[in-house]
Design an enzyme around this catalytic site. Structure first.
Site, PDB file in Angstrom:
ATOM      1  N   SER A 137      51.622 -36.999 -27.488  1.00 10.47           N
ATOM      2  CA  SER A 137      51.962 -37.527 -28.806  1.00 10.47           C
ATOM      3  C   SER A 137      53.472 -37.548 -28.945  1.00 10.47           C
ATOM      4  O   SER A 137      54.167 -36.723 -28.335  1.00 10.47           O
ATOM      5  CB  SER A 137      51.368 -36.643 -29.906  1.00 10.47           C
ATOM      6  OG  SER A 137      51.911 -36.965 -31.175  1.00 10.47           O
ATOM      7  N   TYR A 152      50.067 -28.221 -33.543  1.00 14.96           N
ATOM      8  CA  TYR A 152      49.719 -29.425 -32.773  1.00 14.96           C
ATOM      9  C   TYR A 152      50.907 -29.893 -31.933  1.00 14.96           C
ATOM     10  O   TYR A 152      50.772 -30.172 -30.737  1.00 14.96           O
ATOM     11  CB  TYR A 152      49.283 -30.535 -33.722  1.00 14.96           C
ATOM     12  CG  TYR A 152      48.955 -31.838 -33.038  1.00 14.96           C
ATOM     13  CD1 TYR A 152      47.729 -32.017 -32.402  1.00 14.96           C
ATOM     14  CD2 TYR A 152      49.872 -32.886 -33.021  1.00 14.96           C
ATOM     15  CE1 TYR A 152      47.427 -33.214 -31.760  1.00 14.96           C
ATOM     16  CE2 TYR A 152      49.577 -34.074 -32.377  1.00 14.96           C
ATOM     17  CZ  TYR A 152      48.356 -34.239 -31.753  1.00 14.96           C
ATOM     18  OH  TYR A 152      48.076 -35.422 -31.113  1.00 14.96           O
TER      19      TYR A 152
END
Length: 230
Positions: A137, A152
């Site tokens: 990501s 995350y």
């Protein structure tokens, strides 16, 4: 000539769309889902195309199950896409996170792809152009600072470092390894306001991996094939 692709996390979102597009163009696909319900979703979504798709059941936390699934694979693998991931707890700032839940995020997002690579690595023998993509990501860039997504983001930063090290470790085997940012897509994780459709994200990832060479190995690349800053 068709290739053999392995895609984890294939019961929904980008993973499911990757499998759909790969099957539509005639690739052999091994797709992982976590349970029977996921396998039913996969088969229903693929309809007539699913004859070229073999589903394997395992959780990315379960190394023994992944090893067992890998032993049932026949023939060489050309491309492995480690796609499964979780968002994690809320809240997840450094001062508010639940530590046990944070450890679970790392087990899935960071160690899960490594479990997958280690289990399936022997099947790359004989592949003409072996490639591995660890789905990361943009939040995995150290330049992106968002305390509300700290767990995350940290799991993806760690995954990116493993992608770099794995690329170096597999260089003698001539296996290209990248971390890939799929773009902000309209999935359960990305939400309805994301600018990309899952179709655009998946097609971009496939095109990026089609063009991938050893010269790209160790890179952090987005779905458009553009390099990102670590």
């Amino acid at each position: 000539m068709s290739e053999h692709w392995v895609v984890s996390g294939a019961s929904r979102g980008i993973g499911l769309e990757l499998v759909r597009q790969l099957a539509a163009r005639g690739e052999q696909v091994t797709a992982s889902v976590r349970n029977e319900a996921g396998r039913d979703v996969l088969r229903a979504s693929l309809a007539a195309q699913h004859a070229r798709v073999e589903a394997k059941l395992f959780d990315m936390r379960d190394g023994a199950a992944i090893d067992g699934a890998a032993k049932t694979i026949a023939g060489p693998i050309d491309v492995l896409v480690a796609n499964a991931g979780v968002v994690g707890p809320s809240p997840q700032t450094p001062l508010e996170m639940d530590f046990e839940k944070a450890l679970d995020v790392f087990s899935v997002n960071t160690l899960g792809p490594l479990r997958l690579v280690r289990a399936f690595l022997p099947h790359f023998a004989g592949a003409a152009n072996p490639r591995i993509a660890l789905v990361s990501s943009r939040l995995g860039s150290t330049a992106d600072i968002r305390p509300t997504s700290a767990v995350y983001a940290a799991s993806k930063i760690a995954l990116n470092k493993f992608a770099q090290c794995l690329a170096e470790e597999l260089k003698p085997k001539r296996i290209a390894v990248i971390a890939v940012h799929p773009g902000w897509a309209r999935t359960d994780m990305g939400g309805p306001n994301a600018p990309l459709s899952v179709q655009e994200s998946a097609s971009g990832i496939i095109a990026t991996l089609d063009a991938l060479t050893l010269a790209d190995s160790g890179g952090f690349i987005d779905h458009r094939g553009e390099r990102l800053a670590w």
